[in-house]
Design an enzyme around this catalytic site. Structure first.
Site, PDB file in Angstrom:
ATOM      1  N   THR B 169      47.792  49.838  46.830  1.00 31.61           N
ATOM      2  CA  THR B 169      48.672  49.230  47.830  1.00 31.61           C
ATOM      3  C   THR B 169      48.487  47.714  47.839  1.00 31.61           C
ATOM      4  OG1 THR B 169      48.051  51.162  49.134  1.00 31.61           O
ATOM      5  CG2 THR B 169      49.427  49.506  50.213  1.00 31.61           C
ATOM      6  N   HIS B 170      47.238  47.297  47.831  1.00 29.25           N
ATOM      7  CA  HIS B 170      46.880  45.877  47.892  1.00 29.25           C
ATOM      8  C   HIS B 170      47.481  45.115  46.700  1.00 29.25           C
ATOM      9  CE1 HIS B 170      44.308  42.414  48.661  1.00 29.25           C
ATOM     10  NE2 HIS B 170      43.736  42.533  47.484  1.00 29.25           N
TER      11      HIS B 170
END
Ligand code: HEM
Ligand code: SF4
Ligand code: SF4
Lengths: 307, 223
Positions: B169-170
């Site tokens: 996600t990051h």
């Protein structure tokens, strides 16, 4: 130790598709340890060291007959001594030859992350192929019998091979060959079960009502079996597990988690990709810059007005 | 570090170096960890020379990671404290995902998504560290019972998958929101970027006359 050919494998660690075993005619073998005949002389322990060229480090005396005090990377089989007072108040000396049980469903192999570091041959022997071992110690966590030991010297895992190198050329294991009382027998698993049946009948005649064979079904049976006078209480024999089974924790770790985790990672990666197609990049626009400039200029005007 | 004229400092040089050490450790830990987690990834062990090398290296990288992450934690925790803006922002997540950020309530230096990544990692990395120590065969193999180690390795692998999901996600967010990579590679962003994504942070800098990354950074705006 002996690396028989892959055609002999029926199981191979960390391998999604084990090559088909084409050597069908292989008989399942077993070692039968008749605890009631063992005199605790440790000849088998010495023979194991001799055949496998093992010279474990000398230890301090620990006040017990066990020598060394536990299995170690150079001690693949160990005589364990337990004193037991039976119901009649008689002292019984229960001596058990400890070592790998060569499980039909080996927890060590299930846990091992290195492809081909642990294999099972069609004859049932579970063998560690050391050149593939990475020394992680997962086999220790997988084993229900607390058998594998990791060497601090070469960081590889060691245990009894059931003399796979000897068995592969038609010899019996070194411990079997050396036992002076015939307490250790070796042959096909069926023959060993038959032989155990006769011994158990004899023991029952002699008053050991609970005599029986230790071939625990929870691990699919083992290729090392014991004749016990107290088969109802295996744990009397220096903690032989009553119901050995691969820990549910290991089952969750190696069974459930692996596919779920893989699916989760794939889902996240695909999700990100789909979002990048559907939504596209989030760009800072000229309008954003204009808004920002306006606010900065206003702040500066206010600031210079104050000073 | 020197910055182009009229830009805002998003991260100090210390933060940049600290971040990329953490990132390098994390990526190497992920590659080596996945190789041991599932046979389909075992080939990744070749990146480390051999399986033995990989197994030996992984826990040491973990030690580097926890030290390095502690540095990031000290630099970031204050700006990651949860507040009411985060609730409002989270409610408009659909607009965020749709790139309609003009309609999203303004937030400070970090938005709720970034804070979730931060606290998720701040929770999971210590868990990975403790469980990792318990299963470090070379030094701690005899320190705890086998049963303890079974629990530890199960938690370690689950926590690792959690951390990798957060990491995906990051990384995706950094690629998606243009200008973010530059903020972490070179340390600066344009005023428009700050205004678009972190308006309250932008305004606090403008009001204090600070170049960033925080309103109390002393130097005055360069223009
Ligand atoms: C923070 C400190 C960490 C320590 C001390 C540590 C230690 C360990 C140890 C000792 C092992 C067993 C294999 C070996 O001996 O090398 C292991 C396995 C593993 N580690 Fe770590 N680790 C840490 C962080 C991480 C991180 C950040 C990740 C990835 C996000 C990770 C992912 C894994 C995975 C997936 C495994 C394999 C688990 C399995 O086989 O199911 N570790 N770790
Ligand atoms: S006793 Fe332990 S080491 Fe031996 S085959 Fe069974 S699980 Fe593997
Ligand atoms: S120590 Fe070796 S044999 Fe044991 S699980 Fe790890 S790689 Fe497999």
């Amino acid at each position: 130790m002996a690396d028989l050919q892959s055609q002999d494998y029926i199981r191979r660690s960390a391998t999604n598709l084990t090559p088909p075993s084409v050597r069908h005619h292989e008989l399942e073998v077993a070692k039968l340890i008749d605890v009631s005949r063992c005199i605790g002389c440790k000849a088998c322990q010495s023979a194991c060291m001799e055949w496998n060229n093992l010279r474990p480090e000398m230890e301090e005396f620990q006040g017990a007959y066990e020598n060394p005090h536990d299995l170690n990377p150079g001690t693949w089989t160990l005589m364990r001594f337990a004193e037991y007072e039976d119901e009649q108040g008689n002292l019984e000396w229960l001596i058990r030859k400890d070592g790998c049980m060569h499980c039909e469903d080996p927890g060590c192999l299930k846990a091992c992350p290195a492809p081909g570091a642990i294999v099972q041959y069609a004859n049932g022997i579970v063998d560690f192929i050391s050149e593939n071992c990475i020394g992680c110690g997962y086999c220790v966590k997988g084993c229900p019998f607390n058998i594998p030991r990791i060497s601090a010297q070469d960081h590889k895992s060691y245990k009894c091979t059931l003399c796979s190198d000897r068995v592969g050329v038609g010899l019996e294991p070194a411990c079997v060959k050396t036992c002076p009382t015939g307490a250790i027998m070796f042959g096909s698993k069926d023959d060993m079960k038959d032989w155990a049946g006769e011994r158990i009948a004899e023991l029952k005649e002699r008053g050991f009502q609970n005599a029986g064979l230790y071939d625990p079904p929870e691990v699919g049976g083992t290729h090392v079996m014991y004749v016990l006078h107290h088969a109802d209480k295996p744990s009397l024999y220096s903690g032989l597990p009553d119901k050995p089974h691969i820990s549910a924790l290991v089952g969750a770790w190696k069974g459930f988690l692996k596919p779920v985790a893989l699916a989760g990672l794939a889902f996240a990666a695909v999700g990100a990709f789909v979002h990048s197609i559907v939504a596209g990049p989030n760009e800072t626009t000229e309008a954003d810059e204009a808004h920002a400039r306006l606010e900065m200029e206003k702040a500066k005007r206010n600031g210079s007005a104050e000073s | 570090m020197s910055y182009p004229k009229g830009t805002i400092v998003r991260n100090s040089t210390l933060t940049l170096v600290n971040h990329w050490i953490t990132g390098l450790c994390f990526v190497l830990l992920t590659l080596s960890g996945l190789a041991m987690f599932h046979p389909v990834f075992f080939w990744l062990s070749n990146l480390f020379g051999s399986g033995q090398w990989m197994r030996a290296l992984h826990p040491w990288l973990g030690v580097c990671l926890i030290v390095s992450f502690l540095g990031l934690f000290i630099q970031f925790w204050r700006d990651n404290l949860w507040n009411r803006d985060d609730v409002e922002w989270a409610k408009s997540l659909d607009k965020v995902l749709d790139n309609r950020e003009e309609e999203v309530p303004p937030v400070g230096r970090f938005n709720a998504g970034q804070k979730a990544v931060f606290w998720g990692m701040a929770l999971i990395i210590p868990v990975l560290f403790v469980t990792g120590i318990l299963i470090w065969e070379v030094y701690f193999g005899d320190a705890t019972s086998i049963e303890t180690q079974r629990v530890a390795v199960l938690i370690h692998s689950m926590a690792a998958i959690g951390a990798i999901l957060i990491w995906i996600t990051h990384v995706y967010a950094a690629l998606w929101v243009k200008g973010s990579m530059r903020a972490m590679l070179h340390g600066w962003v344009t005023p428009g970027w700050a205004h678009r994504h972190h308006r309250k942070w932008f305004r606090s800098l403008v009001a204090s006359g600070s170049p960033g990354p925080t309103p109390d950074s002393t130097a005055k705006f360069r223009d």
